[in-house]
Design an enzyme around this catalytic site. Structure first.
Site, PDB file in Angstrom:
ATOM      1  N   GLU A 182       0.785  -1.232   0.000  1.00 38.80           N
ATOM      2  CA  GLU A 182       0.000   0.000   0.000  1.00 38.80           C
ATOM      3  C   GLU A 182       0.817   1.283   0.000  1.00 38.80           C
ATOM      4  OE1 GLU A 182      -3.453   0.127  -0.107  1.00 38.80           O
ATOM      5  OE2 GLU A 182      -3.251  -2.015  -0.517  1.00 38.80           O
ATOM      6  N   SER A 206     -50.194 -24.047  40.717  1.00 45.28           N
ATOM      7  CA  SER A 206     -49.998 -24.332  42.136  1.00 45.28           C
ATOM      8  C   SER A 206     -48.573 -24.146  42.602  1.00 45.28           C
ATOM      9  CB  SER A 206     -50.448 -25.761  42.441  1.00 45.28           C
ATOM     10  OG  SER A 206     -51.851 -25.862  42.286  1.00 45.28           O
TER      11      SER A 206
END
Length: 850
Positions: free
Chosen positions: A91, A493
């Protein structure tokens, strides 16, 4: 003549000077104009890139990670020189000598573009310019953006050292496959750390910044190979590798995870499940979604790697047993076109694209498969991830004879005799290996399906609230909805212990007598006539028997005596509800809550009445290792000491809030132990340590529950359809959730142990008759004898009966004189009584039954 020549050249010089000055002035004006309102580059000095948040188990194993951009931050001093050299060669070869922009590089790039006709060219932007573009500017291709880029690049070079700029670049850059930065890309493409990469692999990564999609390692393999070799050549020309190394590296084949050359790092991660997704949901609320997905958090979860699969399989087994008992085959609903079944490569590719659950490991791993042929009474199948064998894989006829198929008219067809009765060519199915129990040898492939019925399971430490296992459904990939934490269901319950807790703290005792007789309550919705699950009435009965046998009528009378506002206060104090509506039906668990809240509340019964904050997370650290959340707030002064005396452990001081009197907690625990020993959970739960718990089954058995605990672990289960409907007449909390609890706790006790429930000081034991509530002598023994714990200074009153204001025999006779006839029942004292026909529900939902 000489003067004329001087005048001529003087004019040219003046013109050139003025032209140069004008150009310089113009350039200066352009740079001044574009440099006025640029974003500040100084913020990059404190830049913290978005990074992955990772979740680790209690044993330190990586179990999941979350990120919008998959990035592993690597400081400059940890990035090997080879990686830096590869990217600089690809680059910006003059990176270490230019001042942010590279005129020679721009010129060289232009020459290369002409010479190679656009092939193998380096970018004209420097690495510093690319940092500016990525961080502060847009990516549009305009001269204006380029000018701003150069200005900012020059400024950045004056502010930050080269290594910091390179660090920003190598951590920010996108390299394809949702990988940002070189560290994440190294893991994605090679499943290696940066330090393990060879030069050709470093060059591979350095080839990607130009356009990752144009250099895909599978679709654009040759193009990527050419680019990689170009980068290697640049590295040689720049002196980063020798000619011999270049020759060796350039000869290497292009290998990657995507081409199947390396195992993916994802293979080391377990499939995402309900536990880690719930952590994601909770921490996103606490820290913010942005911080969770980008903050690089390190999360230490409470999950136990050994117990979680046991929890999942315990619930899955029960759900599948119920589903196969129903005997209806639904399949996956997915199909592959017949033209894609002509070759193995075609059907494998097509099958890999089908979205079906792949995270089920019940008895053996479940695999997606496709039906290739139906003949000779069998189904020839192709199985994902399983090599073909001579003759192929098949599902025999006897493996489908449990099922029927729903026809287009909605009716059920006859029971299948051969696979063709259920399947069609191209159907995507789920299969697993059937193996022998003795040695695990293969028997045959068997057809499976994701059950329609669902459920949840949670287990946690009663003292700390640390969740050690959680399963929110049969398969996370089939449904991400977490039924353990998100599903609001009637607890039935299993809520009754909170009514009894309110009563015990209000002066009642386990020996208090409450009438078990019919009740009629006139409500705006109509007459409500609750009933016991047995459709019988038992007359005056002690509280202990009421909870052991889950008597609805006793619970309603008790709630009326104590007051539903008091019951609501207890339920809210324990975190079961935020606001319990004070209607009597809610004493039977008709108001909805979550399994997570119920299990957390039961933990407070088990630990003697101290508040427990349930948690899936022990600790959260930020990207710098600083602790930003810690669950355990207990005090441990001894932990600060360098040494302790031999055999002495650190003393931990609990500073938790007390939500229940410890004697009340023990009384309730003792009564709930009776539920397991001789009550509604008898036979379903049988473990080597004392267990207390409560079953729950709602109206028409739409939900079934069991929540129970040992001295140190509490666990709970519920099962029901996502769109509530009856599970069938034979569905009970003990029968369906009890086995889930039994399977899990059998393993949990082996690891975590257990023992007798701790008896708090300040009380004494008195023997009573558990049927009549009468006081017995200290020497009494027998199946009817139970030792109840009473507070010191409290003189138990025996023989007093409470009816909740619903006077037995006054407002509703026990004997119905209608023509439907009466029935004879046996009361708790052993006497006979005659009662009317079964009570009905009227038009109001009564919640829990038993």
């Amino acid at each position: 003549m000489f003067r004329l020549i001087l005048s001529f050249f003087g004019g040219i010089f003046t013109t050139l000077t003025m032209s140069i000055g004008m150009v310089a002035l113009t350039i200066g004006a352009v740079f001044w104009m574009y440099g006025r309102d640029l974003p500040s580059h100084e913020s990059l000095a404190q830049y913290t890139p978005p990074t992955i948040s990772r979740i680790y188990s209690g044993q330190g194993r990586l179990i999941d990670e979350f990120a919008k951009e998959r990035r592993l931050f690597a400081p400059a001093n940890t990035i090997p020189s080879l990686i830096k050299q590869a990217f600089i060669s690809a680059e910006d070869k003059n990176f270490y000598i230019h001042e942010g922009y590279d005129l020679r590089g721009i010129g060289a790039a232009a020459v290369d573009a002409v010479r190679t006709r656009g092939k193998d060219v380096r970018g004209a932007s420097t690495i510093t310019q690319q940092v500016m573009k990525n961080f502060l500017l847009s990516g549009d291709r305009r001269a204006e953006r380029k000018v701003k880029e150069i200005i900012l690049a020059a400024r950045l070079e004056e502010t930050l050292p080269k290594e910091k700029i390179l660090e920003l670049y190598l951590n920010e850059i996108f390299l394809g496959q949702n990988s940002y930065g070189v560290a994440a890309a190294s893991q994605t493409y090679f499943n290696k750390t940066l330090g393990e990469l060879a030069p050709h692999e470093a060059a591979f990564l350095a080839s990607l910044p130009k356009a990752p999609s144009d250099y895909h390692p599978v679709r654009q393999k040759e193009r990527l190979l050419s680019r990689r070799n170009f980068v290697l050549r640049e590295m040689k020309e720049n002196g980063y590798i020798t000619a011999a190394a270049y020759d060796t590296e350039v000869a290497q084949p292009l290998r990657s995870v995507q081409n199947g050359d390396f195992e993916s790092f994802k293979a080391e991660l377990p499939p995402r499940d309900y536990f880690t997704d719930e952590i994601r949901r909770q921490l996103s609320e606490n820290f913010g979604e942005g911080e969770f997905f980008t903050g690089g958090l390190t999360v230490r979860a409470t999950i136990d790697n050994e117990m979680q699969p046991i929890a999942a399989q315990s619930l899955q087994l029960q759900l599948e047993q119920y589903d196969r008992g129903i005997g209806i085959y639904r399949g996956t609903g997915k199909k592959i076109a017949t033209e894609k079944l002509t070759s193995e490569a075609d059907w494998r590719e097509a099958l890999s694209d089908v979205r079906v659950p792949r995270d089920v490991d019940l008895e053996n791993q479940w695999y997606p498969a496709v039906v290739l042929n139906l003949e000779n009474g069998a189904a020839r199948i192709g199985i994902e991830g399983v090599d073909e064998v001579e003759g192929g894989h098949s599902i025999p006829a006897k493996d489908v004879q449990w099922a029927r198929k729903r026809l287009e008219n909605g009716k059920l067809g006859p029971r299948a005799q051969v696979p063709a009765d259920l399947l069609e060519i191209g159907d995507v199915v789920l299969v697993r290996r059937m193996t022998t129990d003795s040695d695990g040898s293969f028997i045959r492939w068997t057809l499976r399906q994701i059950p329609e019925v669902q459920g949840g399971f949670v287990a946690m430490d009663v003292n700390t609230g640390r969740v050690i296992a959680m399963q929110g459904g049969f398969s996370y990939q089939a449904s991400v909805f977490n039924r353990a934490t998100q599903a609001k269901r009637q607890p039935g319950s299993s809520f009754k212990p909170f009514v009894y807790a309110a009563a015990l703290d209000s002066g009642y005792t386990p020996a208090t007598i409450v009438v078990d007789a019919p009740i009629e309550i006139n409500t705006p919705q109509g007459m409500w006539r609750p009933r016991n699950s047995s459709n019988k009435f038992y007359g005056p009965t002690p509280l202990r028997t009421g909870i052991e046998q889950s008597r609805n009528l006793m619970t309603i009378r008790l709630a009326q005596e104590v007051g539903m506002n008091t019951v609501g206060d207890y339920a809210e104090r324990f975190g079961v509800y935020d606001n319990l509506s004070p209607v009597l039906a809610n004493a039977l668990g008709s108001q909805e809550t979550t399994l997570y809240q119920m299990v957390s509340a039961y933990a407070m019964f088990a630990n003697g009445g101290e508040r427990v904050q349930p948690t899936l997370v022990d600790r959260v650290q930020d990207r710098y290792g600083r602790t930003v959340y810690k669950h355990d707030q207990r005090i441990c002064n001894d932990c600060q000491l360098e040494t302790l005396a031999p055999g002495v452990g650190p003393r931990i001081i609990s500073n938790r809030e007390r939500v229940m009197d410890p004697i009340t907690a023990y009384q309730l625990t003792s009564m709930m132990k009776g539920v397991v020993d001789r009550g509604t959970a008898r036979g379903a739960v049988n473990l080597p340590v004392p267990i207390a718990g409560k079953t729950g089954t709602t109206n028409d058995a739409k939900d079934v529950w069991f929540v129970g605990f040992s001295s140190n672990i509490v666990a709970g289960c519920y099962i029901g359809f996502d769109n509530p409907r009856s599970l069938g007449r034979g569905a009970y909390g003990a029968g369906m959730c009890g086995p889930v609890f039994q399977r899990f706790m059998s393993e949990a006790i082996q690891k975590y142990g257990g023992g007798p429930f701790e008896v708090p000081p300040g009380g004494r034991f008195i023997k009573i008759d558990r049927f009549s509530g009468a006081r017995l002598s200290d020497s009494a023994s027998g199946s009817n004898v139970v030792a109840e714990y009473f507070r010191d200074g409290e003189e138990p009153l025996f023989g007093i009966t409470f009816d909740g204001g619903f006077a037995m025999g006054a407002d509703l006779p026990l004997v119905n004189e209608s023509s439907s006839g009466a029935r004879e029942v046996t009361t708790s004292t052993g006497k006979k009584a005659r009662v009317g026909p079964k009570a009905s529900f009227g038009s109001i939902n009564s919640g829990g039954l038993y």
